[in-house]
Design a protein around this motif. Structure first.
Motif, short mmCIF file in Angstrom:
data_model
loop_
_atom_site.label_atom_id
_atom_site.label_comp_id
_atom_site.label_asym_id
_atom_site.label_seq_id
_atom_site.Cartn_x
_atom_site.Cartn_y
_atom_site.Cartn_z
N SER A 141 0.97 -1.24 0.09
CA SER A 141 0.17 0.13 0.00
C SER A 141 0.97 1.40 0.04
O SER A 141 0.57 2.23 -0.61
CB SER A 141 -0.98 0.02 1.17
OG SER A 141 -1.50 -1.16 1.09
N THR A 195 2.47 1.96 -3.31
CA THR A 195 1.45 2.44 -4.47
C THR A 195 1.13 3.85 -3.93
O THR A 195 1.24 4.90 -5.03
CB THR A 195 -0.10 1.56 -3.81
OG1 THR A 195 0.14 0.53 -4.09
CG2 THR A 195 -0.90 2.12 -4.94
N PHE A 202 -4.67 5.54 -11.82
CA PHE A 202 -5.66 4.56 -11.68
C PHE A 202 -5.17 3.10 -11.90
O PHE A 202 -5.20 2.14 -11.00
CB PHE A 202 -6.65 4.68 -12.75
CG PHE A 202 -7.82 5.70 -12.27
CD1 PHE A 202 -7.50 6.67 -11.17
CD2 PHE A 202 -9.20 5.86 -12.89
CE1 PHE A 202 -8.44 7.57 -10.82
CE2 PHE A 202 -9.89 6.91 -12.49
CZ PHE A 202 -9.68 7.57 -11.51
N LEU A 203 -4.09 2.97 -12.97
CA LEU A 203 -3.69 1.74 -13.17
C LEU A 203 -2.78 1.07 -12.21
O LEU A 203 -2.87 0.11 -11.39
CB LEU A 203 -2.79 1.76 -14.51
CG LEU A 203 -2.19 0.30 -14.59
CD1 LEU A 203 -3.13 -0.72 -15.26
CD2 LEU A 203 -0.81 0.61 -16.03
N GLN A 228 -2.84 2.28 -8.89
CA GLN A 228 -3.68 2.25 -7.84
C GLN A 228 -4.48 0.84 -7.65
O GLN A 228 -4.34 0.17 -6.91
CB GLN A 228 -4.61 3.21 -7.76
CG GLN A 228 -5.64 3.56 -6.47
CD GLN A 228 -4.65 3.87 -5.17
OE1 GLN A 228 -3.96 4.79 -5.24
NE2 GLN A 228 -4.78 2.94 -4.24
N PHE A 229 -5.03 0.47 -9.08
CA PHE A 229 -5.40 -0.72 -9.17
C PHE A 229 -4.59 -2.10 -8.57
O PHE A 229 -4.97 -2.83 -8.03
CB PHE A 229 -6.34 -0.80 -10.47
CG PHE A 229 -6.87 -2.26 -10.57
CD1 PHE A 229 -8.07 -2.40 -10.23
CD2 PHE A 229 -6.10 -3.11 -11.47
CE1 PHE A 229 -8.63 -3.83 -10.46
CE2 PHE A 229 -6.93 -4.46 -11.70
CZ PHE A 229 -7.80 -4.76 -11.19
N VAL A 230 -3.29 -1.98 -9.53
CA VAL A 230 -2.61 -3.05 -9.35
C VAL A 230 -2.11 -3.11 -7.90
O VAL A 230 -2.02 -4.34 -7.21
CB VAL A 230 -1.26 -2.84 -10.31
CG1 VAL A 230 -0.19 -3.87 -10.09
CG2 VAL A 230 -1.66 -3.14 -11.65
N ASP A 278 -3.63 -2.07 -5.01
CA ASP A 278 -4.81 -2.64 -4.24
C ASP A 278 -5.06 -4.02 -4.23
O ASP A 278 -5.07 -4.83 -2.98
CB ASP A 278 -5.96 -1.85 -4.62
CG ASP A 278 -6.00 -0.33 -4.00
OD1 ASP A 278 -5.03 -0.02 -3.27
OD2 ASP A 278 -6.94 0.18 -4.19
N SER A 279 -4.75 -4.63 -5.54
CA SER A 279 -5.33 -5.81 -5.73
C SER A 279 -4.27 -6.91 -5.09
O SER A 279 -4.24 -7.54 -4.44
CB SER A 279 -5.58 -6.20 -6.98
OG SER A 279 -5.06 -5.60 -7.89
N ARG A 303 -4.12 -6.64 -1.04
CA ARG A 303 -5.42 -7.55 -0.71
C ARG A 303 -4.97 -9.11 -0.93
O ARG A 303 -5.17 -9.79 -0.19
CB ARG A 303 -6.66 -7.10 -1.53
CG ARG A 303 -7.71 -7.58 -0.79
CD ARG A 303 -9.12 -6.82 -1.43
NE ARG A 303 -8.84 -5.60 -1.94
CZ ARG A 303 -9.36 -5.55 -3.47
NH1 ARG A 303 -9.42 -6.60 -4.20
NH2 ARG A 303 -8.97 -4.50 -4.19
N ARG A 304 -4.39 -9.31 -2.04
CA ARG A 304 -4.13 -10.82 -2.50
C ARG A 304 -3.06 -11.22 -1.32
O ARG A 304 -3.14 -12.66 -0.90
CB ARG A 304 -3.62 -11.06 -3.79
CG ARG A 304 -3.22 -12.25 -4.18
CD ARG A 304 -4.06 -12.92 -5.46
NE ARG A 304 -3.91 -12.06 -6.33
CZ ARG A 304 -2.67 -12.24 -7.27
NH1 ARG A 304 -1.96 -13.42 -7.18
NH2 ARG A 304 -2.95 -11.47 -8.54
#
Lengths: 222, 341
Positions: free
Chosen positions: A153, A156, A206-207, A209-211, A213-214, A217-218
């Motif tokens: 995080s 990111t 956005f890209l 942030q998305f990568v 975050d996932s 989380r994983r």
């Protein structure tokens, strides 16, 4: 339709600029991750009660980090010109922006790393000590894996700040979307170019942030 | 096995020195389950952490297997710690690792090769009753299962001693019992010395051979679990014994018994470490011509046998009752006629 909305946008130049921004961001994120991790570990381990508890080391690291964070990025680039010239051989282009980006990003990330490490359960560290683990095992098998979601995080957040920094670096000739928006859009009053660059930068943010975050989380099995 | 001499720990705070462990002497035999009980702040937590030097002692020695843990150098201490397993109240598992990898961790630390490691982990998973859960993450397990992983992890390097730091205090009573059973099982199978600290007398009663009661950093009473149960000397010990024997209740009901049954044939039977005379009551009613009326009592099981008291009323010929008393006195059960409240 795109041509009527953005009459002054040259597709090929745009792609080059996007590529340059991505190049600067990805390399500087990687560099920041490594340098920031080392600085963050140093801050954490040398702090009172840490594994390498050492007041002098802690003070030196903390001051370096604080000073570097206090310098506005645009000034940091200027100050680093001689260093960059020595290291890269030029002060222009995306490659020349990298030292400043990494030196600007690492101290910021180092503080996030320090916070993430402080959150690791003391009991788990104690258990590792009770098993007779070496410092190296404690760092690489306990501290880093147990704080990995927070470390991701953190990188990111740092990566998005770095995307902003690449645009700033563009204003003094680093290339990329910031450079393009300023010289080809703003100075020629081609506002559609500025808008196109903005949209592309937002998409890149956005890209990331998305990568981030996932991934975070994983990795989180709590 | 473990010999502790003059062990002290003083915590220096800004304005005062706090003595958590005060000049402690203790010997723990091999294969023994040794319990230390005390209220919070008694120093038991510091005591157990001194044994593997998670706390550095201020004075004294802790000799485990002819090696003074208190004076070891850094590297020697690391190696010595691999021979001392430890489990914790809050389990302290790595959430980022599966059950299998958590148990493998101490083996990695000790430099065991991958193939051997995997084999040993499988054995341990089997031993603690978690077969099939190897690939689960700690967050998918219940508290009891987490502690089983903790135990497997602590046993991975075949330690000589297992330290249990309030290992069942975060578990419900039923889970506590299953974990305690597991500890007894391991103690017998591996002849492992176990040192545990707790604030629950139930834990001491159920699995310990020896007990030490701690108060204010000192051991105030120590001995065979049954002896301590039977003849608690100090007030704090009596309070702990009451925890499992429910003494206030007994006082109360003894008064009631005296009020209700005015006869002079009330007997107090004291069972101590007794396995052979469990059928005493039915034995008496078969052999003698009297009626037995059970009034109040509690018998509990310890590692050294049954322990408890039973209040009974005998009705019948005075002569016959005397014969019964004589018979009971010939067994190992202690008897008291018309006990005072």
């Amino acid at each position: 339709m795109l041509e009527s909305l953005f009459p002054n946008v040259e597709m090929e130049d745009m792609l080059t600029a996007t590529y340059e921004t991505l190049y600067m961001t990805i390399i500087s994120v990687a560099g920041t991750f490594i340098l920031g991790l080392m600085l963050g570990l140093l801050l954490y381990l040398s702090s009172p009660g840490g594994l390498w508890q050492n007041r002098t080391l802690n003070m030196v690291t903390a001051s370096t980090v604080n000073v570097l964070r206090a310098i506005p990025f645009i000034i940091l680039i200027l100050l680093l010109f001689p260093f960059t010239d020595f290291l890269v051989g030029t002060i222009r282009g995306p490659k020349a922006a990298l030292p400043a980006l990494i030196i600007g990003g690492a101290p910021f990330y180092a503080r996030l790393v320090e916070i993430a490490l402080k959150e690791v359960d003391k009991g788990v560290l104690e258990a590792a000590k009770a098993m007779g683990a070496k410092y190296r095992s404690i760092i690489f098998k306990v501290l880093l894996p147990e704080s990995m979601p927070a470390l991701i995080s953190g990188i990111t957040v740092t990566a998005i700040a770095l995307i902003g920094y690449t645009a700033v670096a563009g204003a003094i000739g680093a290339g990329g979307l910031g450079d393009f928006a300023y010289f080809y859009g703003f100075q020629r009053s081609d506002w559609d170019v500025v808008l196109a660059c903005t949209i592309l930068i937002i998409l890149i943010v956005f890209l990331f942030q998305f990568v981030g975050d996932s991934l975070s989380r994983r990795l989180d099995r709590r | 096995m473990i010999s502790i001499k003059g062990l002290s720990k003083v915590f220096q705070t800004k304005d005062q020195a706090v003595t958590a462990v005060d000049n402690l002497d203790l010997t723990i035999e091999k294969g023994e389950i040794f319990g230390v009980i005390g209220y919070s702040g008694a120093g038991k937590s510091t005591f157990i952490r001194l044994l593997n030097r998670l706390e550095d002692p201020s004075a004294g020695s802790v000799v485990i297997d002819d090696r003074d843990v208190a004076s070891l150098k850094k590297k020697e201490l690391r190696l010595a710690r691999q021979d001392i397993g430890m489990i914790f109240q809050h389990f302290n598992l790595l959430w980022s690792r599966t059950v299998h990898d958590n148990i493998a961790f101490p083996l990695e630390v000790a430099g065991v090769a991958k193939k051997e490691r995997d084999q040993r982990v499988e054995e341990l998973i089997e031993l603690v009753g978690l077969a099939g859960r190897g690939q689960s993450y700690p967050s998918q397990l219940s508290g009891g299962q987490k502690q089983r992983v903790g135990i497997a992890r602590a046993l991975a390097n075949k330690p000589k001693v297992l330290l249990c730091d309030e290992a069942t205090s975060a578990l419900d009573p039923e889970t506590t019992d299953s974990i305690l059973d597991l500890l007894v099982d391991i103690n017998q199978k591996l002849n492992l010395t176990i040192v545990l600290i707790t604030h629950e007398m139930h834990v001491i009663r159920k699995i310990c051979h020896q007990v030490a009661v701690m108060e204010g950093g000192k051991i105030v009473e120590q001995g065979d679990v049954l002896d301590v149960f039977l003849h608690p000397q100090k007030k704090v010990t009596k309070r702990f014994v009451d925890q499992v024997m429910g003494d206030p209740e007994k006082e109360n009901s003894l008064n009631l018994i005296h009020d209700t049954y005015k006869s002079d044939s009330i007997l107090k039977l004291h069972f101590v470490g007794e396995n052979t005379n469990q059928a005493l009551i039915s034995d008496i009613s078969r052999k003698f011509n009297i009626d037995v009326n059970i009034l109040h009592g509690k018998i509990t099981q310890t590692q050294k046998g049954a322990y408890g008291t039973l209040f009974v009323q005998f009705s019948g010929e005075q002569n016959e009752i005397e014969n019964v008393v004589g018979y009971i006195q010939s067994t190992t059960v202690e008897v008291e006629v018309n006990p005072s409240a």
